[in-house]
Design an enzyme around this catalytic site. Structure first.
Site: not given
Ligand code: PLP
Length: 373
Positions: A33, A131, A159, A215, A259, A306, A308
């Site tokens: 992602k 969530r 998760h 994941r 600045y 700044c 840039d």
């Molecule tokens: C981003 C995400 C992951 C990966 O998590 P890491 O901590 O980067 O390994 C796995 N599952 C879900 C649902 C996520 O949103």
């Protein structure tokens, strides 16, 4: 080419992937992602496919469509919330959505019927992250999903909120809820082939949560999930961030920089200007506190960052001149600045640092033997 760039070491990506694989028997579904956490989704996916990864996770449909345009056969799942007008795209492209409401499943089913296809989906379960997800008690709701036409519930996932902490008490509670729900659904006649729950931290320290798929995200990019987990794994940061000095001068005692004149020289000070700023993702909060590497030594950002441009003090570093390479993230000689360290300066996490390196910074890909491509 621009005098600011990020180097992405694809060999390090491979090594991190293989290292994580040694922690689990489960199939790895790399999470790519946010443009692979800022590393560039297409080259990252290509590299991980060569390592054997078959399926990838992204946050939104647009990211999935981008991958499908380059790799039409790729299995891609959207782990974030689907949007209400996207069902036909999911079906046509065979992209797997996360479903956590009966109305979503109905809409997906309608689209699948319309195109005479079978749409795959994974059920997202909220076991304590708070969530998105069906609550782990929503059994009758889930059984209604299972009864809809042209759907295949291929997976179920959750998760963890705290898998990156040493104390896994809450993660164990989440796991228990997930397993209980899975068993109840099985008892009700719904057998789901794929379960997944583990992010990088859970891959490293919570083997009971590995199931069929895991994941991995941050660990593949060579960064630890937290200060409590992953420090002993030997992950190698994949991305370095560099720039070339655009100007060098000596200012007198009492003169100021940038600045608001927040830096005033207490002694004759050598100042190097670097052509990147907060529009490149170098956070303005690093004004007068962040560090960069010049000639293998640490030098401090002086004055405000700044949009840039940014200034460094290099008084004690001999011979700094226009065109010298400055390392914002990465190694120079014996010194190294990681996204984790920069995150500590900012009171945030490495994830935010690497995702924040903006599109304006060109990514240079180092091929698997370390040569420039
Ligand atoms: C981003 C995400 C992951 C990966 O998590 P890491 O901590 O980067 O390994 C796995 N599952 C879900 C649902 C996520 O949103």
């Amino acid at each position: 080419m621009r005098q600011v760039w990020a180097e992405v070491n694809l060999q390090a990506l491979k090594e991190n992937y293989y290292k994580l694989q040694t922690y689990t028997q489960s199939e790895m579904m790399p999470i790519v992602k946010a443009d692979a956490y800022g590393h560039g989704a297409i080259p990252v996916v290509e590299t991980l496919m060569s390592c054997g990864a078959k399926r990838f996770g992204v946050a939104i449909l647009e990211e999935a469509l981008e991958l499908k345009a380059s790799f039409p056969e790729l299995d891609v799942m959207v782990i974030g919330a689907p949007e209400s007008d996207q069902w036909e795209d999911f079906v046509k492209e065979d992209i797997i959505p996360s479903i956590f409401h009966l109305s979503q499943a109905r809409a997906l089913s309608e689209a699948a019927v319309k195109f005479n296809r079978r749409a795959r989906l994974h059920l997202k379960i909220d076991t304590g992250m708070g969530r998105i997800g069906f609550r782990d008690t929503d059994i009758s709701e889930i059984m209604k999903v299972a009864a809809l036409p042209n759907l295949f519930i291929e997976g179920i996932f959750t998760h963890f909120a705290t898998s990156d902490q040493k104390d896994l008490t809450f993660a164990r509670q989440q796991l228990k809820r997930f397993q209980l729900l899975y068993e109840k659904l099985k008892g009700a006649g719904l057998k789901i082939p794929i379960r997944h729950a583990a992010n990088t931290a859970a891959i490293l320290q919570f083997p009971e949560a590995h199931f069929e798929f895991v994941r991995p995200g941050i660990g593949m990019y060579g960064l630890v999930p937290s200060s409590q987990v992953g420090g002993n794994v030997g992950l190698e940061p994949v991305m370095s961030w560099k720039a070339k000095v655009s100007h060098v001068k000596i200012i007198k005692t009492g003169e100021t920089v940038s600045y608001g004149r927040t830096f005033q020289a207490a002694y004759p000070t050598t100042v190097a200007t670097i052509p990147l700023g907060y529009a490149d993702g170098l956070r303005r909060a690093l004004s007068n506190c962040g560090e960069m590497l010049v000639h293998g030594r640490r030098s401090t950002i002086i004055g405000r960052v700044c949009m840039d441009q940014t200034m460094l003090e290099v008084t004690k570093i001999q011979g700094v001149k226009v065109g010298d390479v400055v390392t914002i993230l990465g190694k120079d000689g014996y010194e190294q600045i990681t996204a984790t360290e920069m995150a500590e300066w900012l009171g945030t996490i490495s994830y935010e640092v690497v995702c924040g390196i903006s599109k304006r910074v060109p990514r240079i890909y180092l091929d698997p033997i370390g040569n420039n491509q």
